[in-house]
Design a protein around this motif. Sequence first.
Motif, PDB file in Angstrom:
ATOM      1  N   UNK A  36       0.854  -1.180   0.000  1.00  0.00           N
ATOM      2  CA  UNK A  36       0.000   0.000   0.000  1.00  0.00           C
ATOM      3  C   UNK A  36       0.894   1.235   0.000  1.00  0.00           C
ATOM      4  N   UNK A  37       0.738   2.086  -1.014  1.00  0.00           N
ATOM      5  CA  UNK A  37       1.575   3.270  -1.163  1.00  0.00           C
ATOM      6  C   UNK A  37       0.685   4.508  -1.167  1.00  0.00           C
TER       7      UNK A  37
ATOM      8  N   UNK B 229       4.209   1.499   2.446  1.00  0.00           N
ATOM      9  CA  UNK B 229       5.246   2.511   2.281  1.00  0.00           C
ATOM     10  C   UNK B 229       4.542   3.853   2.141  1.00  0.00           C
ATOM     11  N   UNK B 230       4.881   4.792   3.009  1.00  0.00           N
ATOM     12  CA  UNK B 230       4.258   6.104   2.987  1.00  0.00           C
ATOM     13  C   UNK B 230       5.179   7.102   2.299  1.00  0.00           C
TER      14      UNK B 230
ATOM     15  N   UNK C 191       6.753  -4.068   6.866  1.00  0.00           N
ATOM     16  CA  UNK C 191       5.767  -5.082   7.188  1.00  0.00           C
ATOM     17  C   UNK C 191       4.644  -4.436   7.990  1.00  0.00           C
ATOM     18  N   UNK C 192       3.413  -4.932   7.804  1.00  0.00           N
ATOM     19  CA  UNK C 192       2.265  -4.286   8.443  1.00  0.00           C
ATOM     20  C   UNK C 192       2.381  -4.283   9.967  1.00  0.00           C
ATOM     21  N   UNK C 193       3.064  -5.293  10.534  1.00  0.00           N
ATOM     22  CA  UNK C 193       3.208  -5.356  11.988  1.00  0.00           C
ATOM     23  C   UNK C 193       4.064  -4.201  12.492  1.00  0.00           C
ATOM     24  N   UNK C 194       5.242  -4.004  11.875  1.00  0.00           N
ATOM     25  CA  UNK C 194       6.116  -2.925  12.337  1.00  0.00           C
ATOM     26  C   UNK C 194       5.492  -1.559  12.059  1.00  0.00           C
ATOM     27  N   UNK C 195       4.795  -1.443  10.914  1.00  0.00           N
ATOM     28  CA  UNK C 195       4.123  -0.184  10.587  1.00  0.00           C
ATOM     29  C   UNK C 195       3.084   0.161  11.643  1.00  0.00           C
TER      30      UNK C 195
ATOM     31  N   UNK D 216      12.484   0.365  -1.279  1.00  0.00           N
ATOM     32  CA  UNK D 216      13.210  -0.729  -0.628  1.00  0.00           C
ATOM     33  C   UNK D 216      13.572  -0.390   0.816  1.00  0.00           C
ATOM     34  N   UNK D 217      13.894   0.868   1.083  1.00  0.00           N
ATOM     35  CA  UNK D 217      14.326   1.253   2.431  1.00  0.00           C
ATOM     36  C   UNK D 217      13.165   1.654   3.340  1.00  0.00           C
ATOM     37  N   UNK D 218      11.999   1.972   2.750  1.00  0.00           N
ATOM     38  CA  UNK D 218      10.864   2.435   3.561  1.00  0.00           C
ATOM     39  C   UNK D 218       9.672   1.477   3.564  1.00  0.00           C
ATOM     40  N   UNK D 219       9.717   0.451   2.751  1.00  0.00           N
ATOM     41  CA  UNK D 219       8.638  -0.538   2.712  1.00  0.00           C
ATOM     42  C   UNK D 219       8.667  -1.342   3.998  1.00  0.00           C
TER      43      UNK D 219
END
Length: 672
Positions: free
Chosen positions: A306-307, A335-336, A365-369, A360-363
């Motif tokens: 989701x971007x 990734x925001x 996982x939904x758990x950490x997000x 790649x550096x900001x994508x």
Amino acid sequence: MIPKETVDKILDAARIEEVIGDFVSLKRRGASFVACCPFHNEKTPSFYVTPSKGIYKCFGCGKSGTAVKFIMEHEGLSYADALRYLARKYGIEVVEKEESAEEIQARQKTESLYLVSEFAQKYFSDNLGEGEGRHIGYAYFKSRGLEDETIVKYGLGWSRRDRDDLAKAARAAGYKEEYLVETGLCYKNDDGSLTDRFYDRVMFPIHSASGRVIAFGGRTLQGGHPAMKYVNTPTTEIYAKERSLYGIWFAKSEIARKDKCFLVEGYLDVLSMHQLGIANTVASSGTSLTVEQIRLIHKFTENVTIMYDGDSAGVNAAMRGIGLVLQEGLNVKVVLIPDGDDPDSFARKHTLEEVEQFIASHERDFISFKTDLLLESAEGDPLKKAALINDVADTIALIPDAIKRIAYAQSSSQTFGMDSQILFDRINSTREKFLTEQLKSAEREERREARLARQKGESENSERQEEGAVMENPTDKMSAEGSQVVLENKLLASSEREFVWFILNYGLELLSFSQDSEFRENDGVSVADFIRGSLESEKIALANSVYRKIYDAFFDLYDEDESLTQQDIIQKLITGPDQDMAEQVLELTQEKHLLTINTLKNSITKIETILSHSVPRAIMVYQTKRLKDKQNGLTQLLATPEGAADAEKILIEIQNLAIVRKAYEEKLGRVQ
């Protein structure tokens, strides 16, 4: 429907190396062919095609199947459409069942709606080349950084200021007014005249997954315009926005190839990302993400990123989308884009390499997000932290795949520094409530249908109502009991499906139990043998005929030849003469990719350990359902004259079943 004789002819004619060779450059290597996999990025070829067996297999991403399966995967087609594709390739005539006059009329009407929409798209596109279209519409697209090639490829256009411009052009070209109205392009006034829905706007045509124009979005360029910024096609016979994704026709092949879909919000987000080179991008097009849209993505990949914008609205939209995506069994990341930008502006400001590096550096996982976002609000408050943990656990509970739930729970317990069993208990409790609510919903629907059937079949009782309730008769009770049996069978079928899923995907894996496990005597036993032994010890045969057929066929091969690998057994099942079973096996084995290396790479838990937890648990869940089924049957028996005569014995049996069921539920963590 395609006759079986025609299906057999197609399957006999299709040479897998010829079919795949149309899409991939194959190089011979011994008795097989090898290539770089079309379903994921790789530099070293690991995609093998074996003509003698009629199968392909990628040892990188795990995708495999027959010629039909390849066309389904690569082109995003259904089984029937893949057969039609192969029939055209090999010049085989497909004569399907004869259409009725009504079916012919309906098909012709649908085709007319498509043709009118395609005429409108071309008309809007042509408008960009002259007059106001050139000076306003084309100039706007160029100001947004769109190249001529992009404008032409995606069919962008301009609707003129005259309120009946399209209506006049379409009628002059011979298109019927009724189709202009039914496509939503025009609406009819009280005096019978037509008015265009779209006028004085830049136009974005929306395509179906098969490439047909089905709808439009029109954007006004007038600052302070009293009308809405966007006007969209309403729901029609060929278009429903909740089931459509902007850009899917142009993105689907790249989504399948890269095994990932980027989900954005707007038309220009998609166009700028595609133009930059990130073509596996689609948009929900002005609507909140829906289950139908997620299922459309699922046809091409199991991985969604989701971007959205980094502002509060984008964060909230991402949070809402996570649960829906997980519930449909897909893997989801977020990734925001930096606050102040959106995917469109960000793509225009940066090179392809820069955007890919940012993703790649900001994508995440939904758990950490979700954890990081919620921890910010917790601010060291233990109660808020507890609420956060419960929120994350409840999100994990939405995941339908048991092994994925375990993997995420393991990872989250490490993140929070807590005993994983506590998290498991919360997840299991939430999931039980979720499934119970689903059951209640199904029961309500069953009762509603039964009530409607009774009202239709017993209208003579309508005059004998008392306080709005129809008087009970013996057939009512039989109908209700029948509905309950159907519901219980549905519940049992879900567990039986899980058993078949386990043996097809992990049947030959060996279980590894700890010394203190109640199942330690089964340490080293295969998943297939554990499930079979558990069922046979209780003299249980699968009730669902489809799953029983696959189950029996698997064990016939499993017992026949000990040298067969898991993949050997699967290939024999999907290349056998029973095409219905083959399709079910393909569907079930495809789901194995829900448990990807990416899912488990952050987990220290070995696959055999996860299986050793989830397989016995699946058996216990099944046992609780069977016990509940027996209890319900005995409870219903009590209401009959025969049951009333033996009530004491039946009540004792119900109590004994309840004790055993409670013991299972305690092991499952369901007792509060």
